[in-house]
Structure formats: C-alpha cells, structure tokens
Design a protein around this motif. Structure first.
Motif, mmCIF file in Angstrom:
data_model
loop_
_atom_site.group_PDB
_atom_site.id
_atom_site.type_symbol
_atom_site.label_atom_id
_atom_site.label_comp_id
_atom_site.label_asym_id
_atom_site.label_seq_id
_atom_site.Cartn_x
_atom_site.Cartn_y
_atom_site.Cartn_z
ATOM 1 N N ARG A 1 1.166 58.546 34.710
ATOM 2 C CA ARG A 1 2.490 58.508 34.101
ATOM 3 C C ARG A 1 2.801 57.132 33.546
ATOM 4 N NH1 ARG A 1 7.261 56.901 37.002
ATOM 5 N NH2 ARG A 1 6.683 55.642 38.763
ATOM 6 N N HIS A 2 3.808 57.113 32.695
ATOM 7 C CA HIS A 2 4.319 55.881 32.122
ATOM 8 C C HIS A 2 5.563 55.529 32.926
ATOM 9 C CE1 HIS A 2 1.682 57.073 28.880
ATOM 10 N NE2 HIS A 2 2.353 58.206 28.783
ATOM 11 N N VAL B 1 9.453 63.599 35.751
ATOM 12 C CA VAL B 1 8.328 63.250 34.889
ATOM 13 C C VAL B 1 7.815 64.499 34.188
ATOM 14 C CG1 VAL B 1 5.993 62.257 34.871
ATOM 15 C CG2 VAL B 1 7.721 61.325 36.417
ATOM 16 N N SER B 2 7.505 64.352 32.908
ATOM 17 C CA SER B 2 6.995 65.474 32.119
ATOM 18 C C SER B 2 5.515 65.710 32.414
ATOM 19 C CB SER B 2 7.167 65.190 30.624
ATOM 20 O OG SER B 2 6.251 64.190 30.212
ATOM 21 N N TRP C 1 12.815 51.624 28.277
ATOM 22 C CA TRP C 1 13.335 52.929 28.703
ATOM 23 C C TRP C 1 14.708 52.750 29.338
ATOM 24 C CZ3 TRP C 1 14.824 55.462 33.202
ATOM 25 C CH2 TRP C 1 14.914 56.857 33.119
ATOM 26 N N ASP D 1 5.551 61.245 30.906
ATOM 27 C CA ASP D 1 6.710 60.450 30.490
ATOM 28 C C ASP D 1 7.835 60.591 31.508
ATOM 29 O OD1 ASP D 1 5.562 59.617 28.030
ATOM 30 O OD2 ASP D 1 6.073 61.564 27.154
ATOM 31 N N THR D 2 8.456 59.475 31.866
ATOM 32 C CA THR D 2 9.629 59.536 32.724
ATOM 33 C C THR D 2 10.793 60.016 31.871
ATOM 34 O OG1 THR D 2 8.812 57.736 34.100
ATOM 35 C CG2 THR D 2 11.163 58.232 34.240
ATOM 36 N N LEU D 3 11.432 61.086 32.336
ATOM 37 C CA LEU D 3 12.483 61.734 31.557
ATOM 38 C C LEU D 3 13.883 61.371 32.036
ATOM 39 C CD1 LEU D 3 10.836 65.254 31.547
ATOM 40 C CD2 LEU D 3 10.798 63.579 29.684
ATOM 41 N N GLU E 1 3.243 65.373 30.347
ATOM 42 C CA GLU E 1 2.504 64.332 29.628
ATOM 43 C C GLU E 1 2.603 62.973 30.305
ATOM 44 O OE1 GLU E 1 4.877 66.291 27.962
ATOM 45 O OE2 GLU E 1 3.305 67.723 27.453
#
Length: 187
Positions: A130-131, A94-95, A137, A99-101, A97
């Motif tokens: 987190r998202h 996770v970033s 995705w 976001d799941t990367l 921000e």
C-alpha cells in the motif's frame, strides 16, 4: 514559547509505539457497521470525482461523495498507538490497489463495543502492499467530527453522515488529532 516547544515533533511522537492489524473487509461490512459507532473523526480527501473503477457493493449507496471512498475499501488497518497526547486508535481504509482512501479516528464518545464488533468476522491478512498516507494526502484531506448513519431506502442500504455533538473531552481529542495530522476540522 513553551507551547510551541511542547508541540515540536508531534508527528514523530504520534506514531511511536503503534501496532497495526490488517483485515480483509468488504465495503458492505463498513456500510452495515459504521452507523453504530457514534462520534468519530473522519479524514478523507476532498471529493473531486468518483473513480469509474469504484463499483459499489450490490444494494449499497452513499448519500454524498465524501463517503464514496468507503465503497472502494478492500482492506482496513486497525492501528493502536500510545502518543504523548494519550492513546489513539484509528482505521485506515485501503483500496485493492493499495491506495489509502480514508482514515477514521475513534474519540472518547465512540462506542468501543461497536468498534470491536464491527470487525469480529473479518479475515486477518498480512499487511497489503500500500501507499501510506503522506503529507500530500493529508493536505488534501478534510477532517470532520461526524456520526455515520445507515438506513434502508427502497431495498438499498444507504450510508450517510451527520454532524454530531460530542463531549468537551472528545472535541479536545479531535482537535489534538487534527493538529498532529496537520489538517483542519470543518463543520
């Protein structure tokens, strides 16, 4: 008929009974440790372009754009779940921000001692905002069975990946995970 019926609701069953532990992990930890794991299933969205905001850690590089999301990782969520298909363990990158990367699944061929050692010095944290990965995705992801490789090149730690041969059991588990996540395995 029964095969279809047996797989009905797999996504729902796959997430029941899971626990997640969150850790703050610098990207360098991933670069240094992922190469010891052996065969894993790696899910990441298809590379379109590297965001300008991603600044790799000093002295670290990736060999290809597919691995670039790992350079923006600030948190990891280590999840253990008992599913209808058996136990599953994975790591969500996770970033900062939220976001799941990327997502990395352990397979029967993975070195579990290296997995435990990878996060031995990580700092436990409360779950970050987190998202969570959604269908969009996952639909954008490609799944690959691979082995991460770390090497030194002119003063840089370089993270790469190569296709890896895994056991029949490992291939079956990877296929089951891909089916439950609704993604295709490439390579």
């Amino acid at each position: 008929m029964f095969g279809w019926l047996a797989s009905f609701g797999v996504q729902t069953r796959a997430r029941s009974g899971s626990t997640t532990r969150w850790l703050a992990v610098p990207p360098r930890t991933l670069v240094e440790g992922l190469g010891q794991l052996g065969g894993v299933l790696y899910l990441a969205p298809r590379p379109t372009s590297c965001p300008a905001s991603v600044v790799p850690p000093v002295g670290c590089l990736v060999e290809n754009a597919e691995l670039a999301p790992l350079m923006a990782t600030h948190y990891v969520g280590l999840t253990c779940a008992v599913t209808a298909e058996g136990p599953r363990e994975w790591l969500d990158c996770v970033s900062g921000e939220g976001d799941t990367l990327a997502r990395i699944y352990l397979l029967p061929d993975t070195d579990y001692l290296a997995w435990d050692g990878l996060f031995a010095d990580a700092t436990p944290i409360d779950a970050p905002q987190r998202h969570a990965p959604d269908r969009e995705w996952l639909r954008a992801c490609r799944a690959r069975v691979l082995s991460f490789q770390r090497r030194r090149l002119v003063g840089f730690d370089v993270l790469g990946a190569r296709e890896v041969s895994i056991s029949v059991l490992g291939r079956g588990v990877a296929r089951d995970i891909a089916v439950s996540e609704s993604v295709a395995i490439t390579g």
